[in-house]
Design a protein around this motif. Sequence first.
Motif, PDB file in Angstrom:
ATOM      1  N   PRO A  25       0.803  -1.232   0.000  1.00 16.90           N
ATOM      2  CA  PRO A  25       0.000   0.000   0.000  1.00 16.90           C
ATOM      3  C   PRO A  25       0.832   1.277   0.000  1.00 16.90           C
ATOM      4  O   PRO A  25       0.386   2.310  -0.495  1.00 16.90           O
ATOM      5  CB  PRO A  25      -0.826  -0.130   1.292  1.00 16.90           C
ATOM      6  N   GLY A  26       2.038   1.216   0.520  1.00 20.38           N
ATOM      7  CA  GLY A  26       2.886   2.406   0.544  1.00 20.38           C
ATOM      8  C   GLY A  26       3.369   2.824  -0.830  1.00 20.38           C
ATOM      9  O   GLY A  26       3.855   3.938  -1.001  1.00 20.38           O
ATOM     10  N   GLU A  27       3.240   1.928  -1.806  1.00 23.18           N
ATOM     11  CA  GLU A  27       3.660   2.224  -3.168  1.00 23.18           C
ATOM     12  C   GLU A  27       2.618   3.032  -3.923  1.00 23.18           C
ATOM     13  O   GLU A  27       2.912   3.670  -4.935  1.00 23.18           O
ATOM     14  CB  GLU A  27       3.947   0.898  -3.902  1.00 23.18           C
ATOM     15  N   LEU A  28       1.369   3.053  -3.418  1.00 21.67           N
ATOM     16  CA  LEU A  28       0.276   3.729  -4.098  1.00 21.67           C
ATOM     17  C   LEU A  28       0.210   5.207  -3.715  1.00 21.67           C
ATOM     18  O   LEU A  28       0.267   5.562  -2.532  1.00 21.67           O
ATOM     19  CB  LEU A  28      -1.061   3.070  -3.760  1.00 21.67           C
ATOM     20  N   VAL A  29       0.085   6.070  -4.718  1.00 28.04           N
ATOM     21  CA  VAL A  29      -0.082   7.509  -4.503  1.00 28.04           C
ATOM     22  C   VAL A  29      -1.339   7.940  -5.253  1.00 28.04           C
ATOM     23  O   VAL A  29      -1.448   7.736  -6.461  1.00 28.04           O
ATOM     24  CB  VAL A  29       1.127   8.311  -5.024  1.00 28.04           C
ATOM     25  N   ARG A  30      -2.293   8.511  -4.536  1.00 31.94           N
ATOM     26  CA  ARG A  30      -3.530   8.942  -5.173  1.00 31.94           C
ATOM     27  C   ARG A  30      -3.294  10.213  -5.983  1.00 31.94           C
ATOM     28  O   ARG A  30      -2.805  11.212  -5.468  1.00 31.94           O
ATOM     29  CB  ARG A  30      -4.630   9.187  -4.144  1.00 31.94           C
ATOM     30  N   VAL A  31      -3.643  10.163  -7.253  1.00 25.60           N
ATOM     31  CA  VAL A  31      -3.496  11.311  -8.146  1.00 25.60           C
ATOM     32  C   VAL A  31      -4.787  12.100  -8.218  1.00 25.60           C
ATOM     33  O   VAL A  31      -4.809  13.329  -8.205  1.00 25.60           O
ATOM     34  CB  VAL A  31      -3.088  10.846  -9.565  1.00 25.60           C
ATOM     35  N   SER A  32      -5.904  11.404  -8.309  1.00 27.20           N
ATOM     36  CA  SER A  32      -7.220  12.024  -8.294  1.00 27.20           C
ATOM     37  C   SER A  32      -8.164  11.048  -7.609  1.00 27.20           C
ATOM     38  O   SER A  32      -7.742   9.998  -7.107  1.00 27.20           O
ATOM     39  CB  SER A  32      -7.697  12.354  -9.716  1.00 27.20           C
ATOM     40  N   ARG A  33      -9.446  11.347  -7.611  1.00 26.48           N
ATOM     41  CA  ARG A  33     -10.398  10.516  -6.871  1.00 26.48           C
ATOM     42  C   ARG A  33     -10.357   9.061  -7.296  1.00 26.48           C
ATOM     43  O   ARG A  33     -10.520   8.164  -6.470  1.00 26.48           O
ATOM     44  CB  ARG A  33     -11.817  11.072  -7.065  1.00 26.48           C
ATOM     45  N   ASN A  34     -10.132   8.820  -8.562  1.00 24.99           N
ATOM     46  CA  ASN A  34     -10.199   7.457  -9.075  1.00 24.99           C
ATOM     47  C   ASN A  34      -8.951   7.070  -9.881  1.00 24.99           C
ATOM     48  O   ASN A  34      -9.020   6.240 -10.764  1.00 24.99           O
ATOM     49  CB  ASN A  34     -11.453   7.295  -9.952  1.00 24.99           C
ATOM     50  N   GLU A  35      -7.807   7.691  -9.551  1.00 20.71           N
ATOM     51  CA  GLU A  35      -6.582   7.404 -10.275  1.00 20.71           C
ATOM     52  C   GLU A  35      -5.403   7.386  -9.317  1.00 20.71           C
ATOM     53  O   GLU A  35      -5.311   8.218  -8.413  1.00 20.71           O
ATOM     54  CB  GLU A  35      -6.348   8.440 -11.377  1.00 20.71           C
ATOM     55  N   PHE A  36      -4.515   6.425  -9.512  1.00 20.82           N
ATOM     56  CA  PHE A  36      -3.328   6.280  -8.677  1.00 20.82           C
ATOM     57  C   PHE A  36      -2.091   6.198  -9.559  1.00 20.82           C
ATOM     58  O   PHE A  36      -2.168   5.780 -10.717  1.00 20.82           O
ATOM     59  CB  PHE A  36      -3.402   4.998  -7.825  1.00 20.82           C
ATOM     60  N   CYS A  37      -0.945   6.563  -8.998  1.00 23.69           N
ATOM     61  CA  CYS A  37       0.334   6.276  -9.621  1.00 23.69           C
ATOM     62  C   CYS A  37       1.175   5.523  -8.592  1.00 23.69           C
ATOM     63  O   CYS A  37       0.754   5.340  -7.445  1.00 23.69           O
ATOM     64  CB  CYS A  37       1.042   7.546 -10.096  1.00 23.69           C
ATOM     65  N   LEU A  38       2.345   5.063  -8.994  1.00 22.37           N
ATOM     66  CA  LEU A  38       3.242   4.376  -8.074  1.00 22.37           C
ATOM     67  C   LEU A  38       4.312   5.331  -7.570  1.00 22.37           C
ATOM     68  O   LEU A  38       4.805   6.171  -8.318  1.00 22.37           O
ATOM     69  CB  LEU A  38       3.907   3.182  -8.768  1.00 22.37           C
ATOM     70  N   ARG A  39       4.663   5.194  -6.325  1.00 29.80           N
ATOM     71  CA  ARG A  39       5.683   6.066  -5.748  1.00 29.80           C
ATOM     72  C   ARG A  39       7.022   5.899  -6.473  1.00 29.80           C
ATOM     73  O   ARG A  39       7.770   6.854  -6.661  1.00 29.80           O
ATOM     74  CB  ARG A  39       5.844   5.743  -4.256  1.00 29.80           C
ATOM     75  N   SER A  40       7.319   4.680  -6.919  1.00 32.69           N
ATOM     76  CA  SER A  40       8.595   4.419  -7.581  1.00 32.69           C
ATOM     77  C   SER A  40       8.546   4.697  -9.078  1.00 32.69           C
ATOM     78  O   SER A  40       9.590   4.807  -9.716  1.00 32.69           O
ATOM     79  CB  SER A  40       9.014   2.959  -7.353  1.00 32.69           C
ATOM     80  N   HIS A  41       7.331   4.790  -9.663  1.00 30.17           N
ATOM     81  CA  HIS A  41       7.196   5.027 -11.102  1.00 30.17           C
ATOM     82  C   HIS A  41       6.005   5.963 -11.319  1.00 30.17           C
ATOM     83  O   HIS A  41       4.870   5.508 -11.436  1.00 30.17           O
ATOM     84  CB  HIS A  41       6.963   3.723 -11.874  1.00 30.17           C
TER      85      HIS A  41
END
Length: 311
Positions: A25-41
Amino acid sequence: MWVSKEKCEKAREYDVLSYLQIADPGELVRVSRNEFCLRSHDSFRISNGKWHWWSRDKAGHTAIDYLVEVKGYSFPNAVNEVMRVMGGRLPKRSFEKRKSFVLPEASETNDIMYEYLSGRGIDKWLIEMMEISELIYEDKKHHSVIFVGQDYDRKPRHAAYRSTKNVKLKGDISGSDKRFCFSLPYRKCEVLRVFEGPMDLLSYVTLCIRDGTEWQYDDMITVCGVYKTKEDGVYHMPAALDEYLKQNPQVKQIFIHFDNDDVGVSAARRLIRELEGKYEAINMPPLLGKDYNDYLMITKNGGSDGRTNND
């Protein structure tokens, strides 16, 4: 290593977001309400059950796809890893159903939008024309630039946002229809120019205005990013371009103005192969810099590197 058909089918039911919420879960970064990016990419995006790794030109749906394509697992190991992590949990959609398309509320003024676009070198007259045509505006909540995509009846069907702040934040508004990305008003020309995103298109037109080059007799569309769809292993033309060509049989010549990076170059080559024999397709990336706004800023500053690092 062998895994049963039943185990494979069960593992395929888990999407990548469900997997990562438990596995990392620490790899997930919320970009918008329904979109995520990865902390490493940060070029890896998860949205509506699908993932796209833009910088590597890879895409997929399931957690297995992610482990194989991104983490380098063998298929059997990926299946076992998914089943180990998920521990028999019931598969669920960890993403929202596609919502009805609604444009963000507009700000009372477009002052911040004008300041941002002017700072990126976009011609002031062009900004005004796009505003009058209701193709761009500033949203009230975040003061981002909203680029509106209209259908052939001028009904808004798509919207892309771009932050005016010093952060790399851009994407599509929920419910957007990728067949109708931001474009100049359709004029049914024989020449079509295709760009990755709105800033590329506006930068190209600004360059034409500055250099006295005619641009009014070409249709120009964006496809809001380029990537390879891998649902069935077959290359699919970007939805906006596919829709435009279906509606415009008069097109004879197509210029591809994608970015000057690995993803843009490979996407342009692939697209030209797809168009070969049907149209005169010409690859025309920017002469300098990564994209057309990069090129605009470099040449605006007399040849020095004027990149803004905002892409």
